[in-house]
Scaffold this motif. Structure first.
Motif, PDB file in Angstrom:
ATOM      1  N   ARG A  27      -5.662   3.424 -12.006  1.00 42.22           N
ATOM      2  CA  ARG A  27      -5.282   2.360 -11.883  1.00 42.22           C
ATOM      3  C   ARG A  27      -4.533   2.173 -10.441  1.00 42.22           C
ATOM      4  N   LEU A  28      -3.595   3.174 -10.156  1.00 42.21           N
ATOM      5  CA  LEU A  28      -3.066   2.782  -8.845  1.00 42.21           C
ATOM      6  C   LEU A  28      -3.997   3.228  -7.732  1.00 42.21           C
ATOM      7  N   GLN A  29      -4.996   4.271  -7.960  1.00 38.79           N
ATOM      8  CA  GLN A  29      -5.891   4.496  -6.932  1.00 38.79           C
ATOM      9  C   GLN A  29      -6.715   3.003  -6.714  1.00 38.79           C
ATOM     10  N   GLU A  30      -7.149   2.274  -7.714  1.00 35.65           N
ATOM     11  CA  GLU A  30      -7.958   1.418  -7.495  1.00 35.65           C
ATOM     12  C   GLU A  30      -7.120   0.054  -6.660  1.00 35.65           C
ATOM     13  N   SER A  31      -5.919   0.061  -7.087  1.00 36.20           N
ATOM     14  CA  SER A  31      -5.246  -0.922  -6.537  1.00 36.20           C
ATOM     15  C   SER A  31      -4.820  -0.654  -4.856  1.00 36.20           C
ATOM     16  N   LEU A  54       0.788  -1.271  -0.001  1.00 37.51           N
ATOM     17  CA  LEU A  54      -0.073  -0.079  -0.089  1.00 37.51           C
ATOM     18  C   LEU A  54       1.053   1.050   0.014  1.00 37.51           C
ATOM     19  N   THR A  55       1.969   1.170   0.820  1.00 40.02           N
ATOM     20  CA  THR A  55       2.761   2.354   1.063  1.00 40.02           C
ATOM     21  C   THR A  55       3.310   2.659  -0.481  1.00 40.02           C
ATOM     22  N   THR A  56       3.934   1.567  -1.166  1.00 41.39           N
ATOM     23  CA  THR A  56       4.481   1.639  -2.663  1.00 41.39           C
ATOM     24  C   THR A  56       3.501   2.165  -3.689  1.00 41.39           C
ATOM     25  N   VAL A  57       2.275   1.829  -3.648  1.00 39.89           N
ATOM     26  CA  VAL A  57       1.117   1.902  -4.585  1.00 39.89           C
ATOM     27  C   VAL A  57       1.124   3.496  -4.253  1.00 39.89           C
ATOM     28  N   SER A  58       0.774   3.844  -3.002  1.00 42.32           N
ATOM     29  CA  SER A  58       0.361   5.244  -2.783  1.00 42.32           C
ATOM     30  C   SER A  58       1.585   6.232  -3.262  1.00 42.32           C
ATOM     31  N   ARG A  59       2.770   5.721  -3.082  1.00 45.35           N
ATOM     32  CA  ARG A  59       4.141   6.844  -3.468  1.00 45.35           C
ATOM     33  C   ARG A  59       3.643   6.661  -5.162  1.00 45.35           C
ATOM     34  N   ASN A  60       3.689   5.605  -5.676  1.00 48.35           N
ATOM     35  CA  ASN A  60       3.659   5.646  -6.947  1.00 48.35           C
ATOM     36  C   ASN A  60       2.450   6.506  -7.650  1.00 48.35           C
ATOM     37  N   ALA A  61       1.217   6.569  -7.028  1.00 50.84           N
ATOM     38  CA  ALA A  61       0.081   7.150  -7.212  1.00 50.84           C
ATOM     39  C   ALA A  61       0.356   8.525  -7.217  1.00 50.84           C
ATOM     40  N   GLU A  62       1.204   9.193  -6.137  1.00 46.33           N
ATOM     41  CA  GLU A  62       1.449  10.491  -6.090  1.00 46.33           C
ATOM     42  C   GLU A  62       2.474  10.788  -7.119  1.00 46.33           C
ATOM     43  N   ARG A  63       3.510  10.017  -7.313  1.00 46.02           N
ATOM     44  CA  ARG A  63       4.146  10.273  -8.542  1.00 46.02           C
ATOM     45  C   ARG A  63       3.577  10.460  -9.608  1.00 46.02           C
ATOM     46  N   ALA A  64       2.635   9.593  -9.990  1.00 51.29           N
ATOM     47  CA  ALA A  64       1.888   9.631 -11.445  1.00 51.29           C
ATOM     48  C   ALA A  64       0.996  10.988 -11.351  1.00 51.29           C
ATOM     49  N   PHE A  65       0.428  11.393 -10.309  1.00 49.21           N
ATOM     50  CA  PHE A  65      -0.176  12.627 -10.270  1.00 49.21           C
ATOM     51  C   PHE A  65       0.659  13.856 -10.709  1.00 49.21           C
ATOM     52  N   ALA A 115      -3.112   9.310 -20.436  1.00 46.30           N
ATOM     53  CA  ALA A 115      -2.458   8.018 -20.017  1.00 46.30           C
ATOM     54  C   ALA A 115      -2.122   8.186 -18.507  1.00 46.30           C
ATOM     55  N   ALA A 116      -1.242   9.380 -18.211  1.00 47.29           N
ATOM     56  CA  ALA A 116      -0.925   9.689 -17.048  1.00 47.29           C
ATOM     57  C   ALA A 116      -2.210   9.488 -16.117  1.00 47.29           C
ATOM     58  N   MET A 117      -3.144  10.147 -16.321  1.00 45.69           N
ATOM     59  CA  MET A 117      -4.575   9.831 -15.486  1.00 45.69           C
ATOM     60  C   MET A 117      -4.940   8.810 -15.338  1.00 45.69           C
ATOM     61  N   ALA A 118      -4.937   7.940 -16.632  1.00 45.12           N
ATOM     62  CA  ALA A 118      -5.440   6.314 -16.300  1.00 45.12           C
ATOM     63  C   ALA A 118      -4.473   5.529 -15.469  1.00 45.12           C
ATOM     64  N   GLU A 119      -3.157   5.837 -15.413  1.00 48.07           N
ATOM     65  CA  GLU A 119      -2.123   5.441 -14.460  1.00 48.07           C
ATOM     66  C   GLU A 119      -2.609   5.776 -13.196  1.00 48.07           C
ATOM     67  N   ILE A 120      -2.951   7.106 -12.747  1.00 48.09           N
ATOM     68  CA  ILE A 120      -3.493   7.299 -11.499  1.00 48.09           C
ATOM     69  C   ILE A 120      -4.619   6.537 -11.087  1.00 48.09           C
TER      70      ILE A 120
END
Length: 72
Positions: free
Chosen positions: A52-56, A16-27, A45-50
């Motif tokens: 996907r990460l938020q759902e994860s 969860l920490t890793t995914v949250s960090r990745n979501a922040e970077r994607a944002f 594409a960047a928004m879609a990645e956000i």
């Protein structure tokens, strides 16, 4: 709580920490792309990645039994 479940919780929290960090970077990346005038497909594409990460992150929080954050 058993040792096995403690390890599982620790692993899920780490994920969860890793995914949250990745979501922040994607944002930040999506924001930077938009501000730089990047083509719409790159921003989308960047928004879609956000998303996907938020759902994860939501799935991981459900597994951990944590309340979902509420955006106001």
């Amino acid at each position: 709580m058993t040792i096995g479940s403690t390890v599982d919780v620790g692993r899920l929290r780490s994920q969860l920490t890793t995914v949250s960090r990745n979501a922040e970077r994607a944002f930040e990346r999506a924001f930077d792309l938009q501000q730089a005038g990047a083509p719409a497909d790159r921003v989308e594409a960047a928004m879609a990645e956000i998303s996907r990460l938020q759902e994860s992150a939501c799935r991981l929080r459900e597994q951990l039994g944590e309340p979902q954050p509420v955006l106001h």
